[in-house]
Design a protein around this motif. Structure first.
Motif, PDB file in Angstrom:
ATOM      1  N   LEU A   1       0.813  -1.210   0.000  1.00  0.00           N
ATOM      2  CA  LEU A   1       0.000   0.000   0.000  1.00  0.00           C
ATOM      3  C   LEU A   1       0.854   1.271   0.000  1.00  0.00           C
ATOM      4  N   GLY A   2       2.179   1.094  -0.010  1.00  0.00           N
ATOM      5  CA  GLY A   2       3.067   2.245   0.007  1.00  0.00           C
ATOM      6  C   GLY A   2       3.203   2.883   1.369  1.00  0.00           C
ATOM      7  N   GLN A   3       2.816   2.159   2.419  1.00  0.00           N
ATOM      8  CA  GLN A   3       2.894   2.665   3.795  1.00  0.00           C
ATOM      9  C   GLN A   3       4.176   2.128   4.424  1.00  0.00           C
ATOM     10  N   TYR A   4       5.299   2.713   4.040  1.00  0.00           N
ATOM     11  CA  TYR A   4       6.595   2.136   4.363  1.00  0.00           C
ATOM     12  C   TYR A   4       6.967   2.291   5.836  1.00  0.00           C
TER      13      TYR A   4
ATOM     14  N   CYS B   1      12.086  -0.248   1.835  1.00  0.00           N
ATOM     15  CA  CYS B   1      11.340   0.741   2.627  1.00  0.00           C
ATOM     16  C   CYS B   1      12.176   1.996   2.838  1.00  0.00           C
ATOM     17  N   TYR B   2      13.429   1.806   3.220  1.00  0.00           N
ATOM     18  CA  TYR B   2      14.294   2.965   3.457  1.00  0.00           C
ATOM     19  C   TYR B   2      14.706   3.627   2.151  1.00  0.00           C
ATOM     20  N   LEU B   3      14.902   2.845   1.098  1.00  0.00           N
ATOM     21  CA  LEU B   3      15.246   3.433  -0.192  1.00  0.00           C
ATOM     22  C   LEU B   3      14.114   4.317  -0.700  1.00  0.00           C
TER      23      LEU B   3
ATOM     24  N   ASP C   1      16.383   7.184   2.219  1.00  0.00           N
ATOM     25  CA  ASP C   1      17.466   6.989   3.180  1.00  0.00           C
ATOM     26  C   ASP C   1      18.369   5.894   2.609  1.00  0.00           C
ATOM     27  N   LYS C   2      19.234   6.276   1.691  1.00  0.00           N
ATOM     28  CA  LYS C   2      20.032   5.303   0.951  1.00  0.00           C
ATOM     29  C   LYS C   2      21.078   4.622   1.827  1.00  0.00           C
ATOM     30  N   GLU C   3      21.592   5.325   2.819  1.00  0.00           N
ATOM     31  CA  GLU C   3      22.613   4.723   3.686  1.00  0.00           C
ATOM     32  C   GLU C   3      22.034   3.557   4.484  1.00  0.00           C
ATOM     33  N   THR C   4      20.851   3.770   5.082  1.00  0.00           N
ATOM     34  CA  THR C   4      20.216   2.688   5.841  1.00  0.00           C
ATOM     35  C   THR C   4      19.780   1.571   4.909  1.00  0.00           C
TER      36      THR C   4
ATOM     37  N   MET D   1      21.990  -3.860  -6.034  1.00  0.00           N
ATOM     38  CA  MET D   1      21.535  -2.775  -5.162  1.00  0.00           C
ATOM     39  C   MET D   1      22.673  -2.307  -4.256  1.00  0.00           C
ATOM     40  N   VAL D   2      23.399  -3.259  -3.691  1.00  0.00           N
ATOM     41  CA  VAL D   2      24.505  -2.903  -2.795  1.00  0.00           C
ATOM     42  C   VAL D   2      25.558  -2.106  -3.554  1.00  0.00           C
ATOM     43  N   ARG D   3      25.893  -2.548  -4.772  1.00  0.00           N
ATOM     44  CA  ARG D   3      26.868  -1.789  -5.574  1.00  0.00           C
ATOM     45  C   ARG D   3      26.335  -0.394  -5.883  1.00  0.00           C
ATOM     46  N   GLY D   4      25.073  -0.318  -6.243  1.00  0.00           N
ATOM     47  CA  GLY D   4      24.509   0.970  -6.613  1.00  0.00           C
ATOM     48  C   GLY D   4      24.426   1.951  -5.458  1.00  0.00           C
ATOM     49  N   LEU D   5      24.353   1.413  -4.225  1.00  0.00           N
ATOM     50  CA  LEU D   5      24.230   2.271  -3.042  1.00  0.00           C
ATOM     51  C   LEU D   5      25.552   2.473  -2.324  1.00  0.00           C
ATOM     52  N   THR D   6      26.626   1.884  -2.843  1.00  0.00           N
ATOM     53  CA  THR D   6      27.939   2.060  -2.233  1.00  0.00           C
ATOM     54  C   THR D   6      28.510   3.419  -2.617  1.00  0.00           C
TER      55      THR D   6
END
Length: 236
Positions: free
Chosen positions: A118-121, A150-152, A156-159, A190-195
């Motif tokens: 529902l997009g209620q992250y 949820c955090y992305l 909140d990319k770090e979390t 995802m991990v590479r993209g957020l590093t």
């Protein structure tokens, strides 16, 4: 199942309808007890829509106890009615503390998934985190994977990076089946993209087009549900 059958036979419905003769009341009790038994059989065999129709009717007529209402929420989940799942589980989860940890993990996960869909992250995070506290290790990867998104989605990319790394660790350590390999590959992207300081490709932030909904029954042992007595609380 033998214990379950004996429990069903012991169910007593308290009817508060006035003007009913003792014979009529007894007939209603007998009929509804049979319907309840049929709903549980449907539930046990994965016929969730059929179980839903009966549970919903009985819930409207009586005040079902939290476990039966949790069953009803599971049925709504497999009927793709996320709003109803949240409506039921948000209200009864505080009453589920006496239940076995793994049974609670099922309800936490279903509720988290429904809020996520529902997009209620923010709400989803709460229940995914509760699930990780009581689920089996081979199930934690699914919750951590969703927590990353949820955090992305809340920027909140770090979390998000930390959760994806944790999900990757749990998948690699506790899940060796081939079916999960595409998700592992997706999380690695995802991990590479957020590093930090790593080049990012837009597609690396796309969520894999899959759903965990069809996997719950296989990945989570619903038989835990039947280790506890089943009853109906009379409406006051």
């Amino acid at each position: 199942m033998r214990k379950l059958a004996l429990t069903i036979l012991g169910i007593v419905f308290a009817l508060l309808l006035t003007g009913m003769s003792p014979t009529t009341m007894q007939d209603r009790k007998s009929s509804d007890s049979e319907q309840l038994g049929k709903a549980i059989e449907y539930f046990q065999s994965g016929k969730f829509h059929e179980a839903l129709l009966i549970f919903d009717k009985l819930d409207r007529r009586y005040k079902l106890n939290p476990r039966f209402r949790a069953f009803l929420a599971v049925c709504y989940y497999y009927d793709w009615n996320d709003e109803k799942v949240c409506e039921y589980l948000d209200s009864i989860i505080p009453q589920l503390e006496p239940f076995a940890p793994h049974e609670r993990s099922i309800y936490y996960f279903l509720n988290a998934e429904s809020h996520f869909n529902l997009g209620q992250y923010k709400e989803a995070v709460t229940y995914y985190e509760q699930m990780t506290n009581v689920c089996y290790n081979n199930e934690k990867g699914d919750a951590l994977y969703r927590l990353g998104y949820c955090y992305l989605f809340n920027d909140d990319k770090e979390t998000a990076h930390d959760y994806f790394e944790s999900a990757l660790e749990y998948y690699r350590k506790f899940r060796t089946d081939q079916a999960v390999q595409p998700r592992i590959a997706q999380i690695e992207k995802m991990v590479r993209g957020l590093t930090p300081n790593e080049p990012t490709q837009p597609e690396e932030f796309m969520m894999a087009r899959d759903t965990l909904r069809s996997k719950i029954i296989n990945d989570i042992d619903l038989s835990d549900i039947y280790e506890h007595e089943i009853y109906i609380t009379p409406e006051e």
